[in-house]
Design a protein around this motif. Sequence first.
Motif, PDB file in Angstrom:
ATOM      1  N   VAL A 172      44.305  31.148  40.417  1.00 54.49           N
ATOM      2  CA  VAL A 172      45.302  30.922  39.347  1.00 54.49           C
ATOM      3  C   VAL A 172      46.206  32.322  39.443  1.00 54.49           C
ATOM      4  CG1 VAL A 172      46.034  30.750  36.664  1.00 54.49           C
ATOM      5  CG2 VAL A 172      44.078  29.637  37.905  1.00 54.49           C
ATOM      6  N   LEU A 205      38.948  30.352  39.965  1.00 50.75           N
ATOM      7  CA  LEU A 205      38.118  29.605  38.865  1.00 50.75           C
ATOM      8  C   LEU A 205      36.797  29.722  39.224  1.00 50.75           C
ATOM      9  CD1 LEU A 205      40.330  26.311  39.099  1.00 50.75           C
ATOM     10  CD2 LEU A 205      40.231  28.191  37.263  1.00 50.75           C
ATOM     11  N   ASP A 260      47.795  23.888  38.842  1.00 48.35           N
ATOM     12  CA  ASP A 260      46.589  24.046  38.692  1.00 48.35           C
ATOM     13  C   ASP A 260      45.641  24.520  40.298  1.00 48.35           C
ATOM     14  OD1 ASP A 260      46.833  22.993  36.168  1.00 48.35           O
ATOM     15  OD2 ASP A 260      46.413  21.035  36.896  1.00 48.35           O
ATOM     16  N   GLU A 261      46.244  25.380  40.845  1.00 48.95           N
ATOM     17  CA  GLU A 261      45.897  25.586  42.042  1.00 48.95           C
ATOM     18  C   GLU A 261      44.790  26.705  41.931  1.00 48.95           C
ATOM     19  OE1 GLU A 261      48.994  26.994  44.686  1.00 48.95           O
ATOM     20  OE2 GLU A 261      49.672  24.925  44.720  1.00 48.95           O
ATOM     21  N   ASP A 262      43.889  26.986  42.905  1.00 46.13           N
ATOM     22  CA  ASP A 262      42.828  28.235  42.846  1.00 46.13           C
ATOM     23  C   ASP A 262      43.060  29.229  44.022  1.00 46.13           C
ATOM     24  OD1 ASP A 262      40.724  29.346  42.238  1.00 46.13           O
ATOM     25  OD2 ASP A 262      39.112  27.904  43.163  1.00 46.13           O
ATOM     26  N   ALA A 294      40.922  31.656  33.346  1.00 49.29           N
ATOM     27  CA  ALA A 294      41.537  32.215  34.372  1.00 49.29           C
ATOM     28  C   ALA A 294      42.839  32.643  34.329  1.00 49.29           C
ATOM     29  CB  ALA A 294      41.405  30.971  35.644  1.00 49.29           C
ATOM     30  N   VAL A 295      43.850  31.700  33.612  1.00 49.87           N
ATOM     31  CA  VAL A 295      45.365  32.279  33.281  1.00 49.87           C
ATOM     32  C   VAL A 295      45.146  33.445  32.517  1.00 49.87           C
ATOM     33  CG1 VAL A 295      47.147  31.700  31.983  1.00 49.87           C
ATOM     34  CG2 VAL A 295      46.074  29.865  33.317  1.00 49.87           C
ATOM     35  N   ARG A 324      35.061  29.471  35.735  1.00 49.41           N
ATOM     36  CA  ARG A 324      35.872  29.679  34.523  1.00 49.41           C
ATOM     37  C   ARG A 324      36.801  28.487  34.380  1.00 49.41           C
ATOM     38  NH1 ARG A 324      37.177  34.142  37.631  1.00 49.41           N
ATOM     39  NH2 ARG A 324      36.202  36.251  36.804  1.00 49.41           N
ATOM     40  N   SER A 325      37.051  28.249  33.308  1.00 47.11           N
ATOM     41  CA  SER A 325      37.980  27.316  32.906  1.00 47.11           C
ATOM     42  C   SER A 325      39.417  27.640  33.157  1.00 47.11           C
ATOM     43  CB  SER A 325      38.022  26.918  31.417  1.00 47.11           C
ATOM     44  OG  SER A 325      38.428  27.857  30.694  1.00 47.11           O
ATOM     45  N   TYR A 326      40.376  26.796  33.491  1.00 49.07           N
ATOM     46  CA  TYR A 326      41.624  27.178  33.905  1.00 49.07           C
ATOM     47  C   TYR A 326      42.097  27.935  32.816  1.00 49.07           C
ATOM     48  CZ  TYR A 326      46.644  26.524  34.983  1.00 49.07           C
ATOM     49  OH  TYR A 326      47.950  26.775  35.192  1.00 49.07           O
ATOM     50  N   GLU A 327      42.149  27.867  31.486  1.00 43.97           N
ATOM     51  CA  GLU A 327      42.634  28.732  30.555  1.00 43.97           C
ATOM     52  C   GLU A 327      42.120  30.009  30.463  1.00 43.97           C
ATOM     53  OE1 GLU A 327      41.362  25.741  29.911  1.00 43.97           O
ATOM     54  OE2 GLU A 327      43.122  24.514  29.556  1.00 43.97           O
TER      55      GLU A 327
END
Length: 419
Positions: free
Chosen positions: A386, A271, A382-384, A349-350, A344-347
């Motif tokens: 991702v 992230l 939601d771990e970092d 990063a995914v 980055r946002s979670y999306e």
Amino acid sequence: MFIRKLWAYLLGYLILVIKGEHPERLINLAYTRGVHLWDLCWIDAGTLTAKVYASSFRTLRHIAKKAGCRLRIRRKRGLPFLLFRLRRRRMLLVGAVVFCLILYCLSSFIWTVEVSGTRRISQQKVKELAAEAGLRPGSIRFQVQRDEVVDHLLRELPEIAYAEVNVGPRSRIRISEKQLPEPGVGYCHIVAEKEGVIESVLTLAGQPLVREGDVVRKGQVLISGEISPAPPGQDEQQGEQLPPRQEPRFVQARGIVHARVWYRFYGEAALEEIQERLTGRKTLIFRIKVPGKEVIVYGPREVPYQFCRLRTHRYKLQRWRNISLPVEFVTIEAEEVRHQHVRRSYEEAVEMAAERARERADRGLPREAVTVRRRYKVLGGDEDPVRVVLTVETRESIGVIRKFRPENQTDKTGGKEGV
């Protein structure tokens, strides 16, 4: 800019030479009257060139009289002037149209069919099978379905692993034949190169030990080169009992086994991370090293960047007879990089983790494997960082050759000829 040039070509425009004591007065009057001039180019103090729409030329002539300037048309450009010239050469226009129609009609037919990639299969056989699917010289190419030709070739020629068809006036068929055991290998089995689920078995020689739907492990025998004796049977015509075969028969197993195989590829993205980006600045350093000394021929003594990527090339003089010069040429190329903090946002990063998993899949999958399905799974919530696991299901040939020596057989080929 492109739209403006296209519009000017469609409407037609003129390239004018404007002369007078005060051409700028004409320019000002033209803009106040709504006459658009562009691409103004001054030749000298009283002369310039400009472009104007053909429909605005009459208005510009009246403006030029008021401004005390003279206009001269240097060139006429655009579609209206081209059509006007063609009206005076009607036969040329008719000939061009007829030529285009004939060329289009001739290009609608298939003239030749070329086959490449064949080794054991004859090219004539491939052409005959393609003709059955409609791909033949003389056919209209728009009526030939490429996918139907490919499916027909793969169905009628199980010896090929891949077929590519390009339909056109000069059609091409490129095939890739499957690897089969070559003569002279000796007695051998076809074993599984990797784990998978059997999808199809084509046995050319030997005894199949698996069938569709079986799960096989690596090294398991798929087609055996040892054919077991048949059980006692009865002759249907004479009703006599047939004696069973007492000894197994050994052959060189030949066949093709397709299976569904699964691969897993891993990708991750943080992230927050520090990325290196090139700034575009480069420095080249050329040095000559001799024992105990280093001479800088070109470039600074030290790399002038705090963070950089270095590429070093070294070259030594070749030894000549018994003479060896202890001289080494060193070239150092340094590219400056800048560390940038990225969030980055979670999306995002995914998506980046999935993209990295796809890149690993592109490098790790066998070239001959046909991808059937892809599945993505995010690990750890939601771990970092991702983490994403990509599971790829493929269809591929998993059979490989494994030699064996039958018991009590000592000939030079590793076995006894089958009876």
